[in-house]
Scaffold this active site. Structure first.
Site, PDB file in Angstrom:
ATOM      1  N   ARG A  27       0.811  -1.230   0.000  1.00 43.79           N
ATOM      2  CA  ARG A  27       0.000   0.000   0.000  1.00 43.79           C
ATOM      3  C   ARG A  27       0.838   1.271   0.000  1.00 43.79           C
ATOM      4  O   ARG A  27       0.428   2.282   0.591  1.00 43.79           O
ATOM      5  CB  ARG A  27      -0.949   0.027   1.213  1.00 43.79           C
ATOM      6  N   ARG A  31      -3.373   6.671   1.155  1.00 42.46           N
ATOM      7  CA  ARG A  31      -3.881   7.879   1.814  1.00 42.46           C
ATOM      8  C   ARG A  31      -2.931   8.570   2.776  1.00 42.46           C
ATOM      9  O   ARG A  31      -3.166   9.706   3.157  1.00 42.46           O
ATOM     10  CB  ARG A  31      -5.181   7.542   2.548  1.00 42.46           C
ATOM     11  N   ARG A  40      -6.633  11.624  -5.845  1.00 44.55           N
ATOM     12  CA  ARG A  40      -7.943  10.984  -5.691  1.00 44.55           C
ATOM     13  C   ARG A  40      -9.053  12.017  -5.769  1.00 44.55           C
ATOM     14  O   ARG A  40     -10.093  11.775  -6.390  1.00 44.55           O
ATOM     15  CB  ARG A  40      -8.015  10.220  -4.374  1.00 44.55           C
ATOM     16  N   ASP A  77      -6.617  -2.759  -7.506  1.00 44.30           N
ATOM     17  CA  ASP A  77      -7.186  -3.414  -6.323  1.00 44.30           C
ATOM     18  C   ASP A  77      -7.414  -4.884  -6.651  1.00 44.30           C
ATOM     19  O   ASP A  77      -7.574  -5.242  -7.816  1.00 44.30           O
ATOM     20  CB  ASP A  77      -8.509  -2.752  -5.927  1.00 44.30           C
ATOM     21  N   TYR A 154     -14.831 -11.841  -0.112  1.00 42.43           N
ATOM     22  CA  TYR A 154     -15.536 -10.584  -0.402  1.00 42.43           C
ATOM     23  C   TYR A 154     -16.789 -10.819  -1.232  1.00 42.43           C
ATOM     24  O   TYR A 154     -17.815 -10.164  -1.047  1.00 42.43           O
ATOM     25  CB  TYR A 154     -14.603  -9.607  -1.123  1.00 42.43           C
TER      26      TYR A 154
HETATM   27  O1  CP3 Z   1       0.158  -1.645  -2.510  1.00 40.14           O
HETATM   28  C1  CP3 Z   1      -0.164  -0.741  -3.307  1.00 40.14           C
HETATM   29  O2  CP3 Z   1       0.233   0.434  -3.179  1.00 40.14           O
HETATM   30  C2  CP3 Z   1      -0.977  -1.107  -4.536  1.00 40.14           C
HETATM   31  C3  CP3 Z   1      -2.377  -0.865  -4.461  1.00 40.14           C
HETATM   32  C4  CP3 Z   1      -3.318  -1.789  -3.707  1.00 40.14           C
HETATM   33  C5  CP3 Z   1      -4.584  -1.337  -3.274  1.00 40.14           C
HETATM   34  N1  CP3 Z   1      -5.286  -2.407  -2.787  1.00 40.14           N
HETATM   35  C6  CP3 Z   1      -5.065   0.042  -3.374  1.00 40.14           C
HETATM   36  C7  CP3 Z   1      -6.159   0.485  -2.502  1.00 40.14           C
HETATM   37  C8  CP3 Z   1      -3.246  -3.163  -3.410  1.00 40.14           C
HETATM   38  C9  CP3 Z   1      -2.087  -4.129  -3.610  1.00 40.14           C
HETATM   39  C10 CP3 Z   1      -4.495  -3.528  -2.837  1.00 40.14           C
HETATM   40  C11 CP3 Z   1      -4.830  -4.918  -2.441  1.00 40.14           C
HETATM   41  C12 CP3 Z   1      -6.042  -5.176  -1.653  1.00 40.14           C
HETATM   42  N2  CP3 Z   1      -7.258  -4.583  -1.776  1.00 40.14           N
HETATM   43  C13 CP3 Z   1      -6.151  -6.191  -0.676  1.00 40.14           C
HETATM   44  C14 CP3 Z   1      -5.071  -7.170  -0.301  1.00 40.14           C
HETATM   45  C15 CP3 Z   1      -4.022  -6.570   0.549  1.00 40.14           C
HETATM   46  C16 CP3 Z   1      -4.444  -6.271   1.945  1.00 40.14           C
HETATM   47  O3  CP3 Z   1      -4.496  -5.096   2.294  1.00 40.14           O
HETATM   48  O4  CP3 Z   1      -4.704  -7.229   2.687  1.00 40.14           O
HETATM   49  C17 CP3 Z   1      -7.452  -6.149  -0.173  1.00 40.14           C
HETATM   50  C18 CP3 Z   1      -8.018  -7.040   0.918  1.00 40.14           C
HETATM   51  C19 CP3 Z   1      -8.161  -5.158  -0.892  1.00 40.14           C
HETATM   52  C20 CP3 Z   1      -9.589  -4.787  -0.765  1.00 40.14           C
HETATM   53  C21 CP3 Z   1      -9.737  -3.380  -0.381  1.00 40.14           C
HETATM   54  N3  CP3 Z   1      -9.513  -2.296  -1.210  1.00 40.14           N
HETATM   55  C22 CP3 Z   1     -10.150  -2.881   0.882  1.00 40.14           C
HETATM   56  C23 CP3 Z   1     -10.479  -3.746   2.085  1.00 40.14           C
HETATM   57  C24 CP3 Z   1     -10.156  -1.488   0.770  1.00 40.14           C
HETATM   58  C25 CP3 Z   1     -10.626  -0.505   1.789  1.00 40.14           C
HETATM   59  C26 CP3 Z   1      -9.685  -0.455   2.941  1.00 40.14           C
HETATM   60  C27 CP3 Z   1      -9.148   0.924   3.112  1.00 40.14           C
HETATM   61  O5  CP3 Z   1      -7.916   1.050   3.281  1.00 40.14           O
HETATM   62  O6  CP3 Z   1      -9.968   1.849   3.114  1.00 40.14           O
HETATM   63  C28 CP3 Z   1      -9.720  -1.150  -0.527  1.00 40.14           C
HETATM   64  C29 CP3 Z   1      -9.534   0.214  -1.070  1.00 40.14           C
HETATM   65  C30 CP3 Z   1      -8.148   0.575  -1.477  1.00 40.14           C
HETATM   66  N4  CP3 Z   1      -7.356  -0.166  -2.289  1.00 40.14           N
HETATM   67  C31 CP3 Z   1      -7.454   1.773  -1.132  1.00 40.14           C
HETATM   68  C32 CP3 Z   1      -6.217   1.720  -1.786  1.00 40.14           C
HETATM   69  C33 CP3 Z   1      -5.131   2.767  -1.792  1.00 40.14           C
HETATM   70  C34 CP3 Z   1      -8.004   2.910  -0.289  1.00 40.14           C
HETATM   71  C35 CP3 Z   1      -9.001   3.632  -1.138  1.00 40.14           C
HETATM   72  C36 CP3 Z   1      -9.048   5.104  -0.883  1.00 40.14           C
HETATM   73  O7  CP3 Z   1      -8.255   5.834  -1.473  1.00 40.14           O
HETATM   74  O8  CP3 Z   1      -9.920   5.497  -0.115  1.00 40.14           O
END
Ligand code: CP3
Length: 356
Positions: A27, A31, A40, A77, A154
């Site tokens: 990640r 944010r 964003r 994602d 999910y």
């Molecule tokens: O690592 C990176 O920088 C690459 C981008 C990346 C994102 N999601 C961007 C994202 C990667 C590799 C993921 C994987 C992901 N997404 C996983 C597996 C890794 C982990 O964290 O266990 C999972 C379970 C998801 C599903 C997902 N997407 C969730 C649960 C959420 C919301 C959680 C949160 O942090 O709010 C997302 C949204 C998401 N994916 C964000 C980002 C940067 C936040 C969105 C925002 O900008 O509000």
């Protein structure tokens, strides 16, 4: 293709010698960075951000412009696949991912298509090509996907879950339906990762965020077996270079020996296991990636440095370590502390790589 200027991440995954331990953060585009929040806002929301190859490229490069990271990760994602299968992904502010259509019955599973990356996920393939070209050989680009079990979680729960009641009910009550869903997901993920590799991803990681919630036996049957099928189906060499595969099961410390037997090149570790102990368990079979608790980034830089030193010492001398956090960096972290973390890894690790 442009030659790679910094390939220590790929070398470490293949257990080849490096000058210092390579480091990236799960990640890393997110944010905690003000420039990410600005992009964003410009894009409108998270979905528009990741579905635009130009925006995805912009935010992928943001952490690299701030820090001397050794790898970039595609901004996307894991839930792009269920979305492409027709479930209608959306994000509710503060509540995480949600689906308009939830998988409940055997008929729902039977009706699900296997996705084709070029036809159904063209925006991700475009993003990979755009990012690879913008990187211009600076560092390798990591592609990724969710594990079948994590995606299914999910898809069946309809979003993030606390107790995994629906998916576990399906697994225990209708294992054949569960297997049919996991089989479609394994096929979709294999094609998706191969699409990312063909378009320029130089390593791939499978995120198994929820495998660690399974019983020991169920993990092997419902999560690991499908990740192994994916590993077996991946393109392992592209453009004359091996394409390493990383498996990351959060809370997967129990199963490292079995994970090392899948044919993956490296295992990602969360922070609950000791990395030195993990190294002794897996031996020479795989490289290890990890594993600082992301919460350590809330501490002062000198304390972060102490934690980095402790993990480097535990891993010990020699090849096969990619430094990372044990899970994603959180939105509340001070970007300066992430910088202190990365700097500490490079500075303190040189002593572990001196060839006698
Ligand atoms: O690592 C990176 O920088 C690459 C981008 C990346 C994102 N999601 C961007 C994202 C990667 C590799 C993921 C994987 C992901 N997404 C996983 C597996 C890794 C982990 O964290 O266990 C999972 C379970 C998801 C599903 C997902 N997407 C969730 C649960 C959420 C919301 C959680 C949160 O942090 O709010 C997302 C949204 C998401 N994916 C964000 C980002 C940067 C936040 C969105 C925002 O900008 O509000």
């Amino acid at each position: 293709m442009t030659a790679l200027k910094n390939d220590r991440f790929l070398r470490a995954l293949l257990k080849q010698p490096v000058d210092v331990t390579p480091v990236w953060m799960m990640r890393q585009a997110g944010r905690y960075l003000p420039e990410y929040r600005a992009s964003r806002a410009k894009a409108g929301d998270f979905m528009s951000l990741m579905q635009s190859p130009e925006f995805a490229c912009e935010v992928t490069l943001q952490p690299l412009d701030r820090y001397p990271l050794d790898a970039a990760i595609l901004f996307s994602d894991i839930l792009t696949i269920p979305d492409a299968m027709g479930q209608g992904l959306y994000f509710e502010t503060g509540e995480g991912p949600r689906f308009r259509k939830v998988i409940e019955t055997a008929a729902d599973v039977a009706a699900l298509p296997v996705t084709d990356p070029d036809a159904d996920l063209g925006y991700v393939m475009d993003a990979v090509r755009t990012i690879r070209s913008a990187l211009n050989g600076r560092v390798p680009l990591i592609g990724f996907a969710g594990s079948p079990w994590t995606l299914a979680t999910y898809m069946v729960e309809g979003g993030t879950s606390k107790d995994f009641r629906k998916i576990k009910a399906m697994m225990y009550d209708q294992p054949e339906v569960m297997h049919a869903l996991l089989d479609k997901l394994a096929q979709s993920v294999t094609a998706y990762l191969n699409g990312q590799i063909r378009n320029g991803a130089q390593a791939v990681q499978i995120f198994d965020t929820w495998g660690g919630n399974l019983s020991s036996v169920a993990y092997l049957e419902f999560s690991l077996a499908y990740m192994k099928r994916i590993v077996d189906g991946l393109i392992r060499e592209h453009d004359g270079r091996p394409v390493p595969v990383i498996l990351f099961t959060k809370n997967g410390g129990l199963w490292l020996e079995s994970m090392a037997g899948t044919g993956a090149d490296a295992l990602g570790l969360d922070w609950t296991c000791d990395i030195g102990d993990a190294r002794r368990r897996v031996g020479d079979r795989v490289a290890l990636q990890g594993n600082m608790d992301p919460s350590a980034l809330y501490a002062r830089p000198e304390m972060i440095r102490r934690e980095v030193a402790r993990i480097l010492e535990s891993y010990g001398h020699g090849e096969g370590h990619v430094f990372n956090l044990g899970h994603g960096i959180t939105p509340q972290v001070d970007p300066a502390n992430a910088g202190a973390f990365i700097e500490a890894v490079h500075e303190l690790s040189a002593q572990y790589h001196t060839t006698a």
